[in-house]
Write a protein that holds these residues in place. Sequence first.
Motif, PDB file in Angstrom:
ATOM      1  N   SER A  40       5.384   7.975  11.198  1.00 62.02           N
ATOM      2  CA  SER A  40       4.950   7.531  12.537  1.00 62.02           C
ATOM      3  C   SER A  40       4.558   6.108  12.502  1.00 62.02           C
ATOM      4  O   SER A  40       4.151   5.530  13.494  1.00 62.02           O
ATOM      5  N   GLN A  41       4.094   5.735  11.453  1.00 62.82           N
ATOM      6  CA  GLN A  41       3.445   4.377  11.303  1.00 62.82           C
ATOM      7  C   GLN A  41       4.275   3.274  11.936  1.00 62.82           C
ATOM      8  O   GLN A  41       5.546   3.132  11.875  1.00 62.82           O
ATOM      9  N   GLY A  42       3.821   2.271  12.655  1.00 58.23           N
ATOM     10  CA  GLY A  42       4.530   1.326  13.127  1.00 58.23           C
ATOM     11  C   GLY A  42       5.167   0.246  12.159  1.00 58.23           C
ATOM     12  O   GLY A  42       4.744   0.260  11.087  1.00 58.23           O
ATOM     13  N   ARG A  43       6.058  -0.416  12.571  1.00 56.73           N
ATOM     14  CA  ARG A  43       6.732  -1.467  11.768  1.00 56.73           C
ATOM     15  C   ARG A  43       6.269  -2.816  11.419  1.00 56.73           C
ATOM     16  O   ARG A  43       6.544  -3.602  10.737  1.00 56.73           O
ATOM     17  N   PHE A  44       5.086  -3.148  12.409  1.00 63.15           N
ATOM     18  CA  PHE A  44       4.978  -4.532  12.549  1.00 63.15           C
ATOM     19  C   PHE A  44       3.528  -4.872  11.592  1.00 63.15           C
ATOM     20  O   PHE A  44       2.871  -4.052  11.614  1.00 63.15           O
TER      21      PHE A  44
ATOM     22  N   ASN B 143      11.679  -2.998   4.105  1.00 63.22           N
ATOM     23  CA  ASN B 143      10.400  -4.150   4.323  1.00 63.22           C
ATOM     24  C   ASN B 143      11.038  -5.631   4.530  1.00 63.22           C
ATOM     25  O   ASN B 143      10.184  -6.498   5.259  1.00 63.22           O
ATOM     26  N   HIS B 144      12.039  -6.156   4.050  1.00 68.12           N
ATOM     27  CA  HIS B 144      12.537  -7.479   4.221  1.00 68.12           C
ATOM     28  C   HIS B 144      12.871  -7.426   5.665  1.00 68.12           C
ATOM     29  O   HIS B 144      12.600  -8.711   6.291  1.00 68.12           O
ATOM     30  N   GLU B 145      13.416  -6.750   6.275  1.00 71.39           N
ATOM     31  CA  GLU B 145      13.518  -6.816   7.917  1.00 71.39           C
ATOM     32  C   GLU B 145      12.542  -6.962   8.579  1.00 71.39           C
ATOM     33  O   GLU B 145      12.317  -7.478   9.430  1.00 71.39           O
ATOM     34  N   LEU B 146      11.564  -5.900   8.109  1.00 70.80           N
ATOM     35  CA  LEU B 146      10.334  -6.096   8.709  1.00 70.80           C
ATOM     36  C   LEU B 146       9.574  -7.204   8.744  1.00 70.80           C
ATOM     37  O   LEU B 146       8.925  -7.843   9.496  1.00 70.80           O
TER      38      LEU B 146
ATOM     39  N   LEU C 204      27.707   7.161   8.203  1.00 70.88           N
ATOM     40  CA  LEU C 204      27.225   6.164   7.190  1.00 70.88           C
ATOM     41  C   LEU C 204      25.785   5.808   7.739  1.00 70.88           C
ATOM     42  O   LEU C 204      25.600   5.183   8.697  1.00 70.88           O
ATOM     43  N   VAL C 205      24.983   5.698   6.834  1.00 71.76           N
ATOM     44  CA  VAL C 205      23.374   5.092   6.911  1.00 71.76           C
ATOM     45  C   VAL C 205      23.195   4.178   5.881  1.00 71.76           C
ATOM     46  O   VAL C 205      23.394   4.391   4.497  1.00 71.76           O
ATOM     47  N   PHE C 206      22.547   2.995   6.252  1.00 72.20           N
ATOM     48  CA  PHE C 206      22.169   1.880   5.388  1.00 72.20           C
ATOM     49  C   PHE C 206      20.543   2.067   5.334  1.00 72.20           C
ATOM     50  O   PHE C 206      19.954   2.210   6.477  1.00 72.20           O
ATOM     51  N   LEU C 207      20.107   2.139   4.195  1.00 72.82           N
ATOM     52  CA  LEU C 207      18.598   2.197   3.968  1.00 72.82           C
ATOM     53  C   LEU C 207      17.744   0.888   4.043  1.00 72.82           C
ATOM     54  O   LEU C 207      16.726   1.219   3.788  1.00 72.82           O
ATOM     55  N   GLY C 208      18.357  -0.184   4.455  1.00 70.11           N
ATOM     56  CA  GLY C 208      17.689  -1.379   4.716  1.00 70.11           C
ATOM     57  C   GLY C 208      17.704  -2.407   3.723  1.00 70.11           C
ATOM     58  O   GLY C 208      18.272  -1.965   2.544  1.00 70.11           O
ATOM     59  N   ASP C 209      16.891  -3.334   3.830  1.00 72.64           N
ATOM     60  CA  ASP C 209      17.075  -4.593   2.861  1.00 72.64           C
ATOM     61  C   ASP C 209      18.295  -4.945   2.645  1.00 72.64           C
ATOM     62  O   ASP C 209      19.109  -5.342   1.509  1.00 72.64           O
TER      63      ASP C 209
END
Length: 277
Positions: A182-186, A93-96, A55-60
């Motif tokens: 490979s872009q950073g998340r911050f 993006n909301h977690e980021l 199972l994979v969650f896609l974020g937000d």
Amino acid sequence: MSVDRTRPGPWRPLPCRGPEAQLFVIGDLHGQAGALGAALDAIGRVPGTGLPRRLVFLGDLIDRGPDSLGAVRLAMGAADQARVDAVTLLPGNHELMLIDGLLDPQEFMGDWLDNGGDEVIREVDPGCTARKLVDLAEIARAAFDPAFLIAMTSGPSFERAGELLLVHAGLAPGVDAGIFLSQGRFGSSGKHWAWIRDPFLDWEFGWGPDRSWVVVHGHTPAVTRRAGPDGFARAADRVETHRRLCLDAGAAFGLPQVGWAEFGPDRYRVGLARQDV
């Protein structure tokens, strides 16, 4: 309160090499914990195929909705309810924005609050009187499971499964996928794997080195009003025309519904779980 536990739709052939697993993917939650519970129940009732169940969650998972903390708790403990062998949480993006705010409250905490984080603060402390960004950051930090924050900070940001790419927002046409991912998340925004909309959404010429990948994503709602499973599947499925499948069912608009999909080595199907209040 009644919960619609609709079964997934019909199987469709994958135009690429699928996972060597029974793979389930869940789209944006935005605090709709009740709908997530319905999705996990539905996945748990899907018979096994003899392959590993993942199972994979896609974020937000968080922000804007009524129960972000509950959504995170359910996601972190989803293995038993969904009867899967492994769970991966990808950042949206909301977690980021949340992580940015925790790392640098003065610079970024306001962005997170303005984009739905204020609902999380109200959920944690309905009578909160804190005004300083650093104090609000500490309230948020204390509210979330540290393991969730670690996963969002340093866990995987995308998943490859055969020729499927699972990522929150998408890819940029004309940019090498490896470089883009490979872009950073911050401090991210714009043309980034957690933020991109156009021109990703309109691209019709394939993805990856051989243009054979199918991108499974969220971020841009496929629907913005309550939908039935068939209507959601029609809106979400752009595999044939755009080599992408969107599992965002509009939870950011306050809709108590969550999109999900099941993939096998050569086929896929789309589901919708909804909590009606």
